[in-house]
Design a protein around this motif. Structure first.
Motif, PDB file in Angstrom:
ATOM      1  N   LEU A 151     -63.171  83.215 -71.033  1.00  0.00           N
ATOM      2  CA  LEU A 151     -62.262  82.117 -70.675  1.00  0.00           C
ATOM      3  C   LEU A 151     -61.463  81.660 -71.896  1.00  0.00           C
ATOM      4  O   LEU A 151     -60.247  81.446 -71.817  1.00  0.00           O
ATOM      5  CB  LEU A 151     -63.101  80.966 -70.101  1.00  0.00           C
ATOM      6  N   HIS A 152     -62.142  81.538 -73.031  1.00  0.00           N
ATOM      7  CA  HIS A 152     -61.481  81.135 -74.279  1.00  0.00           C
ATOM      8  C   HIS A 152     -60.436  82.178 -74.692  1.00  0.00           C
ATOM      9  O   HIS A 152     -59.297  81.827 -75.010  1.00  0.00           O
ATOM     10  CB  HIS A 152     -62.559  80.987 -75.369  1.00  0.00           C
ATOM     11  N   GLU A 153     -60.799  83.447 -74.632  1.00  0.00           N
ATOM     12  CA  GLU A 153     -59.867  84.505 -75.053  1.00  0.00           C
ATOM     13  C   GLU A 153     -58.669  84.591 -74.105  1.00  0.00           C
ATOM     14  O   GLU A 153     -57.545  84.856 -74.548  1.00  0.00           O
ATOM     15  CB  GLU A 153     -60.590  85.855 -75.133  1.00  0.00           C
ATOM     16  N   LEU A 154     -58.893  84.352 -72.827  1.00  0.00           N
ATOM     17  CA  LEU A 154     -57.757  84.338 -71.892  1.00  0.00           C
ATOM     18  C   LEU A 154     -56.802  83.196 -72.242  1.00  0.00           C
ATOM     19  O   LEU A 154     -55.586  83.306 -72.042  1.00  0.00           O
ATOM     20  CB  LEU A 154     -58.232  84.213 -70.443  1.00  0.00           C
ATOM     21  N   GLY A 155     -57.347  82.097 -72.763  1.00  0.00           N
ATOM     22  CA  GLY A 155     -56.483  81.005 -73.242  1.00  0.00           C
ATOM     23  C   GLY A 155     -55.550  81.513 -74.334  1.00  0.00           C
ATOM     24  O   GLY A 155     -54.348  81.198 -74.337  1.00  0.00           O
ATOM     25  N   HIS A 156     -56.080  82.319 -75.259  1.00  0.00           N
ATOM     26  CA  HIS A 156     -55.218  82.924 -76.291  1.00  0.00           C
ATOM     27  C   HIS A 156     -54.179  83.835 -75.632  1.00  0.00           C
ATOM     28  O   HIS A 156     -53.013  83.839 -76.023  1.00  0.00           O
ATOM     29  CB  HIS A 156     -56.058  83.743 -77.273  1.00  0.00           C
ATOM     30  N   ALA A 157     -54.604  84.614 -74.636  1.00  0.00           N
ATOM     31  CA  ALA A 157     -53.685  85.549 -73.979  1.00  0.00           C
ATOM     32  C   ALA A 157     -52.576  84.821 -73.217  1.00  0.00           C
ATOM     33  O   ALA A 157     -51.507  85.376 -72.995  1.00  0.00           O
ATOM     34  CB  ALA A 157     -54.469  86.455 -73.022  1.00  0.00           C
TER      35      ALA A 157
ATOM     36  N   GLN B  19     -53.782  78.877 -81.158  1.00  0.00           N
ATOM     37  CA  GLN B  19     -54.581  78.188 -82.169  1.00  0.00           C
ATOM     38  C   GLN B  19     -55.917  77.744 -81.580  1.00  0.00           C
ATOM     39  O   GLN B  19     -56.081  77.693 -80.358  1.00  0.00           O
ATOM     40  CB  GLN B  19     -53.821  76.982 -82.715  1.00  0.00           C
ATOM     41  N   GLU B  20     -56.838  77.430 -82.486  1.00  0.00           N
ATOM     42  CA  GLU B  20     -58.159  76.947 -82.072  1.00  0.00           C
ATOM     43  C   GLU B  20     -58.143  75.421 -82.063  1.00  0.00           C
ATOM     44  O   GLU B  20     -57.438  74.799 -82.859  1.00  0.00           O
ATOM     45  CB  GLU B  20     -59.237  77.424 -83.054  1.00  0.00           C
ATOM     46  N   ALA B  21     -58.930  74.843 -81.175  1.00  0.00           N
ATOM     47  CA  ALA B  21     -59.068  73.384 -81.149  1.00  0.00           C
ATOM     48  C   ALA B  21     -60.259  72.990 -82.025  1.00  0.00           C
ATOM     49  O   ALA B  21     -61.180  73.774 -82.232  1.00  0.00           O
ATOM     50  CB  ALA B  21     -59.288  72.916 -79.715  1.00  0.00           C
TER      51      ALA B  21
END
Ligand SMILES: [Zn+2]
Lengths: 215, 210
Positions: free
Chosen positions: B158-164, B169-171
Motif C-alpha cells: 500500500l505504501h509503495e503504491l502511494g509512491h507509484a 516523499q516519506e511522511a
C-alpha cells in the motif's frame, strides 16, 4: 450559511405547499376522471458540489433524460392533485477551470412527489408540490463512495401548456422546476457541513396514457 | 385559489437563495515533490494499469492497495486496474526474491519484517518517465511469523503504491501510511489530503509513453 439556517427555509417551502393543499377544498364529487400520464424530456441540474483544491472546480450532473409517471386525481374544478414518480439518469463529472472534465460515475435520481395543479386559461396549467428525492449511484466511488445519502425533501413547481389541437390527444408541454439539498456521506467525511441547494429544470412532453371512465 | 401563483413564487423564492457551502480543509500533511518536480497520473492515462506478481498473495495485496487509494479520491482524480500482462502495465509490482507464504495477515502489533522499493526511471530529458514504475517487495526479517510477514507485505505494498501514484516523499508521522516505515493498514486523513492536493497540482513530470 450555518447548518441551522436551511431547515428554516425548507419550512417556508413546505408551509406554502401545505397552505396550497388546504386552500383546495376536498371535492364533494369528482369533476373529472383520474388519469395516468407519462412525460419524457431533458433535465438540467445546477452544481452539486463546489470545492477548491489548488484551484476551484465544480461537480456537475450533465443534462440528463427525465421520465415522469403521473397519476392525476381530480379535485373540485379547476384543481387536480398529481402524484408523480420521476427518474432521471446522468453522468456526474468534475469540471476544472482549465476545461478538464473528469468522469466520476453515473447516478439515477428518483423522486416521489405530490403536487396541486390548477388549470389556467388558454391551455395553461400551474402546479406546486413537495416530495422526496434519492440519489442512487451506479458505483460506490468518489463523492458516492459511501452511497448516495439519505432520502431528502424537495419542493417542486411546474407550468404546463396544452394547445387546443393537442388536448384531445392528451399531449402537453411541461416545464418543471424543483430544488433539494445535496450532501453525501463521503462529502460529510471530507468536512462539508452544509448541503448544496440543487436547482433542477426539466422540459418535457407529457402524454396521457389512460383516462378513467366517467362515474 | 387566485393566490396560487403568489404562493408558488414565495415557496420557490424562500428556498432559492442560499449561501454556498464552505470548502473543507485540504492542507497536505507532507510534501510530495521529487526535488521540486511533481508527478501524478494525468486524467487521460486513467485507469492506471497495475501488474502484480502472480505468485503468492501479491495480486490480493495490490488489488487491495489500488482499491484503498481509489477510495481516497472524491472527484474522479484516480482510477486503477489490475492487468494480467506486465508488458501492458504502468506499474509493475513483484517479489524481489523469495515469495512469502499466502496466509491471513497478523492483525497484532506491526513488525518491520519486510522492505519495499519503488523506482521511477526518467528518460534523457529528465522531465518524463521512461517506462513503467517498478516496485519490489523483499523479506527483511526471516524470524517473523508468516502472518507477521503477510501483514508487513500488505501495508508495504500500500505504501509503495502511494509512491507509484506520485507521492514521492516519506511522511514523518507514524500514523500515516506514507511514513518511512508504514505501521498502519490504510491511508489516514493526512494521506488523503496530501494525495488529493497532488492530483490537483499541475505535474511537471510526464508519464511514460504508452
Ligand atoms: Zn517509501
Amino acid at each position: 450559511m450555518k447548518g441551522v439556517g436551511r431547515p428554516g427555509r425548507w419550512r417556508v417551502g413546505l408551509v406554502c405547499v401545505g397552505w396550497l393543499f388546504l386552500s383546495a377544498r376536498p371535492p364533494d364529487r369528482l369533476s373529472a376522471q383520474a388519469s395516468l400520464s407519462a412525460s419524457l424530456g431533458a433535465r438540467y441540474s445546477s452544481t452539486l458540489v463546489h470545492d477548491s483544491i489548488v484551484s476551484p472546480f465544480d461537480i456537475r450532473l450533465g443534462i440528463s433524460p427525465a421520465l415522469t409517471l403521473a397519476v392525476a386525481l381530480p379535485l373540485e374544478a379547476p384543481w387536480t392533485a398529481d402524484v408523480t414518480l420521476d427518474a432521471s439518469y446522468g453522468a456526474v463529472s468534475r469540471h476544472d477551470q482549465s476545461g478538464t472534465v473528469a468522469p466520476i460515475t453515473h447516478v439515477t435520481i428518483l423522486t416521489l412527489g405530490v403536487a396541486l395543479r390548477r388549470d389556467l386559461r388558454h391551455g395553461f396549467s400551474a402546479s406546486a408540490g413537495a416530495g422526496l428525492l434519492a440519489y442512487l449511484p451506479a458505483e460506490h466511488i468518489g463523492i458516492f463512495r459511501d452511497g448516495g445519502g439519505p432520502v431528502v425533501p424537495m419542493g417542486t413547481a411546474a407550468l404546463g401548456y396544452s394547445p387546443p389541437l393537442a388536448v384531445r390527444r392528451g399531449l402537453a408541454l411541461e416545464a418543471r422546476y424543483d430544488l433539494h439539498g445535496f450532501l453525501t456521506p463521503a462529502l460529510r467525511t471530507e468536512g462539508f457541513v452544509n448541503s448544496t441547494v440543487v436547482h433542477r429544470v426539466a422540459l418535457a412532453v407529457r402524454y396521457r396514457l389512460w383516462k378513467g371512465s366517467p362515474p | 385559489m387566485r393566490y396560487l401563483p403568489l404562493a408558488v413564487a414565495v415557496a420557490v423564492a424562500g428556498v432559492a437563495c442560499h449561501e454556498p457551502t464552505l470548502p473543507p480543509n485540504h492542507t497536505p500533511a507532507y510534501a510530495f515533490d521529487y526535488f521540486g518536480d511533481v508527478f501524478h497520473w494525468p486524467q487521460d492515462r486513467l485507469s492506471v494499469r497495475f501488474f502484480a506478481d502472480t505468485r503468492g498473495a501479491m495480486r490480493t495485496y495490490v488489488q487491495r492497495g489500488v482499491n484503498l487509494w481509489e477510495q481516497q479520491f472524491l472527484y474522479g482524480e484516480f482510477r486503477g486496474v489490475l492487468v494480467p500482462d506486465s508488458t501492458h502495465a504502468d506499474v509493475i509490482v513483484v517479489w524481489a526474491d523469495s515469495v512469502p507464504p499466502d496466509v491471513p495477515p497478523d492483525e497484532g502489533a506491526p513488525i518491520k519484517a519486510c522492505v519495499g522499493t519503488t523506482t521511477p526511471e526518467f528518460d534523457v530529458s529528465g522531465v518524463a518517465l521512461a517506462g513503467p514504475i517498478h516496485t519490489s517487495l523483499a523479506v527483511l526479517m526471516s524470524s517473523a511469523t508468516p502472518a507477521q510477514l503477510a501483514a508487513c507485505m500488505r501495508r508495504t505494498v500500500l505504501h509503495e503504491l502511494g509512491h507509484a501514484l506520485g507521492l514521492f516523499q516519506e511522511a514523518s508521522d507514524s500514523l500515516l501510511i506514507m511514513n518511512f516505515t508504514p505501521w498502519v493498514n490504510a491511508p489516514a486523513d493526512g494521506d488523503r489530503r496530501t494525495v488529493e492536493v497532488l492530483y490537483h497540482t499541475p505535474p511537471t513530470i510526464a508519464p511514460p509513453p504508452r
